[in-house]
Design a protein around this motif. Structure first.
Motif, mmCIF file in Angstrom:
data_model
loop_
_atom_site.group_PDB
_atom_site.id
_atom_site.type_symbol
_atom_site.label_atom_id
_atom_site.label_comp_id
_atom_site.label_asym_id
_atom_site.label_seq_id
_atom_site.Cartn_x
_atom_site.Cartn_y
_atom_site.Cartn_z
ATOM 1 N N THR A 249 0.861 -1.199 0.000
ATOM 2 C CA THR A 249 0.000 0.000 0.000
ATOM 3 C C THR A 249 0.890 1.240 0.000
ATOM 4 O O THR A 249 1.024 1.909 -1.018
ATOM 5 C CB THR A 249 -0.959 -0.007 1.200
ATOM 6 N N GLU A 250 1.529 1.514 1.116
ATOM 7 C CA GLU A 250 2.369 2.713 1.171
ATOM 8 C C GLU A 250 3.669 2.542 0.388
ATOM 9 O O GLU A 250 4.196 3.510 -0.166
ATOM 10 C CB GLU A 250 2.639 3.083 2.626
ATOM 11 N N GLY A 251 4.174 1.310 0.324
ATOM 12 C CA GLY A 251 5.330 1.068 -0.538
ATOM 13 C C GLY A 251 4.977 1.293 -1.995
ATOM 14 O O GLY A 251 5.764 1.823 -2.781
ATOM 15 N N GLN A 252 3.762 0.899 -2.361
ATOM 16 C CA GLN A 252 3.319 1.122 -3.732
ATOM 17 C C GLN A 252 3.087 2.605 -3.998
ATOM 18 O O GLN A 252 3.335 3.088 -5.102
ATOM 19 C CB GLN A 252 2.043 0.334 -3.998
ATOM 20 N N PHE A 253 2.603 3.337 -2.987
ATOM 21 C CA PHE A 253 2.482 4.794 -3.116
ATOM 22 C C PHE A 253 3.832 5.398 -3.499
ATOM 23 O O PHE A 253 3.918 6.236 -4.410
ATOM 24 C CB PHE A 253 1.991 5.386 -1.789
ATOM 25 N N ARG A 254 4.873 4.992 -2.799
ATOM 26 C CA ARG A 254 6.220 5.480 -3.125
ATOM 27 C C ARG A 254 6.605 5.126 -4.557
ATOM 28 O O ARG A 254 7.074 5.989 -5.318
ATOM 29 C CB ARG A 254 7.222 4.863 -2.145
ATOM 30 N N ASP A 255 6.413 3.872 -4.949
ATOM 31 C CA ASP A 255 6.826 3.432 -6.288
ATOM 32 C C ASP A 255 6.048 4.158 -7.379
ATOM 33 O O ASP A 255 6.623 4.594 -8.392
ATOM 34 C CB ASP A 255 6.642 1.924 -6.430
ATOM 35 N N TRP A 256 4.742 4.300 -7.202
ATOM 36 C CA TRP A 256 3.938 5.008 -8.198
ATOM 37 C C TRP A 256 4.324 6.488 -8.252
ATOM 38 O O TRP A 256 4.319 7.102 -9.316
ATOM 39 C CB TRP A 256 2.457 4.861 -7.872
ATOM 40 N N GLY A 257 4.663 7.058 -7.092
ATOM 41 C CA GLY A 257 5.102 8.449 -7.073
ATOM 42 C C GLY A 257 6.374 8.643 -7.880
ATOM 43 O O GLY A 257 6.504 9.608 -8.652
ATOM 44 N N TYR A 258 7.314 7.719 -7.728
ATOM 45 C CA TYR A 258 8.553 7.800 -8.509
ATOM 46 C C TYR A 258 8.283 7.586 -10.000
ATOM 47 O O TYR A 258 8.951 8.184 -10.851
ATOM 48 C CB TYR A 258 9.565 6.774 -8.006
ATOM 49 N N GLU A 259 7.323 6.734 -10.323
ATOM 50 C CA GLU A 259 6.984 6.542 -11.739
ATOM 51 C C GLU A 259 6.531 7.851 -12.372
ATOM 52 O O GLU A 259 6.923 8.190 -13.499
ATOM 53 C CB GLU A 259 5.870 5.492 -11.878
ATOM 54 N N VAL A 260 5.694 8.598 -11.668
ATOM 55 C CA VAL A 260 5.257 9.903 -12.170
ATOM 56 C C VAL A 260 6.461 10.803 -12.406
ATOM 57 O O VAL A 260 6.588 11.451 -13.459
ATOM 58 C CB VAL A 260 4.282 10.568 -11.165
ATOM 59 N N ALA A 261 7.368 10.845 -11.440
ATOM 60 C CA ALA A 261 8.534 11.730 -11.542
ATOM 61 C C ALA A 261 9.423 11.349 -12.724
ATOM 62 O O ALA A 261 9.897 12.214 -13.472
ATOM 63 C CB ALA A 261 9.332 11.675 -10.242
ATOM 64 N N ARG A 262 9.636 10.055 -12.918
ATOM 65 C CA ARG A 262 10.573 9.600 -13.950
ATOM 66 C C ARG A 262 9.978 9.648 -15.356
ATOM 67 O O ARG A 262 10.686 9.916 -16.320
ATOM 68 C CB ARG A 262 11.019 8.166 -13.648
ATOM 69 N N GLU A 263 8.669 9.378 -15.452
ATOM 70 C CA GLU A 263 8.074 9.152 -16.768
ATOM 71 C C GLU A 263 7.327 10.344 -17.345
ATOM 72 O O GLU A 263 7.075 10.375 -18.544
ATOM 73 C CB GLU A 263 7.117 7.944 -16.688
ATOM 74 N N GLU A 264 6.974 11.346 -16.525
ATOM 75 C CA GLU A 264 6.058 12.380 -17.008
ATOM 76 C C GLU A 264 6.642 13.788 -17.049
ATOM 77 O O GLU A 264 6.000 14.683 -17.600
ATOM 78 C CB GLU A 264 4.790 12.384 -16.140
#
Length: 419
Positions: free
Chosen positions: A235-250
């Motif tokens: 849950t919160e680990g996935q929040f971190r991973d998805w947050g980094y995806e936004v930063a890296r990809e968008e």
């Protein structure tokens, strides 16, 4: 739309959506703005905020046309319900609104009227700028180091309202599913209450985008993802991973992650780029105190955001002066952090600074930065002068105690002088 109990102003224009994709608003110079005074001392601080924000608008060549809407106690008097549909629709239609504190009555059918409003209007980001104003007493040595903006996801996490009460058939069915079908045996014997903690990719990414966009638009250096992913990995680990995806990809070169910063650039960030990093929530509570000036924008799930934003507010003098707002897509509902303090209702006593400064966030969202700065400067000058409400007066030897309305009037007069 037509209203049953809401009196629309005779003048003024509606704020509209200029760009569906970005949520950019088209704000006229004479907007209609719904205002919900709220419960308890909301009846005192609501009019005070109207006076000050109207003064800031007028000082910059504009006019706010206020439209009173109702929820909580005042709605029960008019509609015999706590959250009337026409209140929600008026805020939805006009896109920008200001509200005071609401108290959820026992047995009302709502866990929280505030949460219900946010979820009904899909106000997915709770935003709290936390900064120190000269003249306010603080429990820390260097409160001026605090200049932080917290972005708290507003619709998910344990606040989603998916709970099962002890002793019910529903909770036993959930327990049976968890233990017998999923194979988990970590629930103790005996009565149990169970809650569900959803964290979605959709909810996470739109919150993190909002935080990064804010950082880029306001020349902030960093966005920190605050989570407990070392324990709640999915849950919160996935929040971190998805947050980094936004930063890296968008965001291309406008955003760089902390790992990339050190692995490829030896800690040297590109000019004008926002650095995205992450911190464990309990450690972040410590760093609020020990490394205050190293953080700019924090983005986090709902429960972490509740704790962290209140802790940050304590460092600058408490929730009585802490502003807040809820952002949606092309929509803002500004509101103070404090409660309704019903024992002081109608006494013209409490400090209206929090709702006034929440109105300042609303003005910024509307693109009225000049008016917003006048509000902050005037409130700070008023506090420095020592002519303040009882909560600030009792902490200073040189102060003069004012009522809510007189404090607001003097702030409005300072705006006229500063303009």
């Amino acid at each position: 739309m037509s209203y049953e109990h809401i009196e629309a102003p005779e003048t003024g224009s509606k704020i509209t959506l200029a760009d569906e994709e970005t949520g950019e608003l088209n704000v006229p110079d004479d907007p209609i703005v719904p205002i919900l005074y709220g419960d308890g001392t909301g009846e005192d601080v609501g009019p005070a905020a109207e006076e000050v924000l109207s003064a800031a608008a007028e000082a910059t060549g504009r006019e706010i046309n206020w439209m009173r809407v109702y929820a909580g106690e005042t709605a029960r008097e008019k509609y015999d319900e706590n959250l009337p549909t026409e209140t929600v629709e008026a805020i939805r239609e006009h896109r920008v609104a200001l509200k005071g504190p609401l108290t959820t009555p026992v047995g009302s059918g709502f866990r929280s009227l505030n949460v219900a409003l946010r979820q009904t209007l899909d106000m997915y980001a709770n935003v709290r700028p936390t900064y120190y104003l000269d003249g306010v007493s603080s429990p820390v040595k260097a409160p001026e180091e605090m200049d932080m903006v917290t972005f708290r996801e507003n619709t998910e996490d344990v606040y989603s309202g998916i709970e099962f009460e002890e002793g019910t058939e529903e909770v036993e069915r959930v327990r049976e599913f968890i233990e017998d079908e999923m194979g988990y045996d970590s629930i103790h014997e005996g009565p149990v209450g169970i809650g569900i903690k959803p964290i979605t990719e959709f909810g996470t990414k739109r919150l993190v985008r909002e935080a990064i966009d804010y950082a880029l638009e306001n020349d902030r250096d960093s966005v920190t993802l605050v989570h407990k992913g070392n324990i709640m990995k999915f849950t919160e680990g996935q929040f971190r991973d998805w947050g980094y995806e936004v930063a890296r990809e968008e965001y291309g070169e406008n955003v760089i992650t902390e790992d990339t910063l050190w692995e490829e650039r030896d800690g040297e960030a590109p000019e004008d780029a926002v650095v995205v990093n992450d911190r464990i929530a309990d450690n972040m509570l410590q760093q609020l105190l020990t490394r205050t000036d190293q953080y700019d924008v924090l983005a986090m799930p709902n429960l972490n955001g509740d704790y962290l934003s209140d802790a940050a507010g304590a460092q600058i003098g408490g929730l009585g002066i802490a502003p807040g707002a809820n952002f949606g897509h092309g929509r803002v509902l500004a509101e103070p952090v404090h409660g309704s303090a019903p024992k002081y209702a109608g006494e013209d006593k409490v400090n209206p600074s929090a709702i006034i400064l929440s109105g300042r966030i609303m003005l910024e969202y509307m693109g009225w930065d000049d008016a917003a700065e006048l509000v902050r400067d005037a409130v700070e000058e008023q506090i420095v002068s020592g002519r303040v409400t009882y909560d600030l007066e009792r902490q200073r030897e040189d102060a003069t105690k004012l009522g809510t309305s007189q404090f607001a009037t003097e702030v409005a007069e300072r705006i006229e002088e500063l303009a």
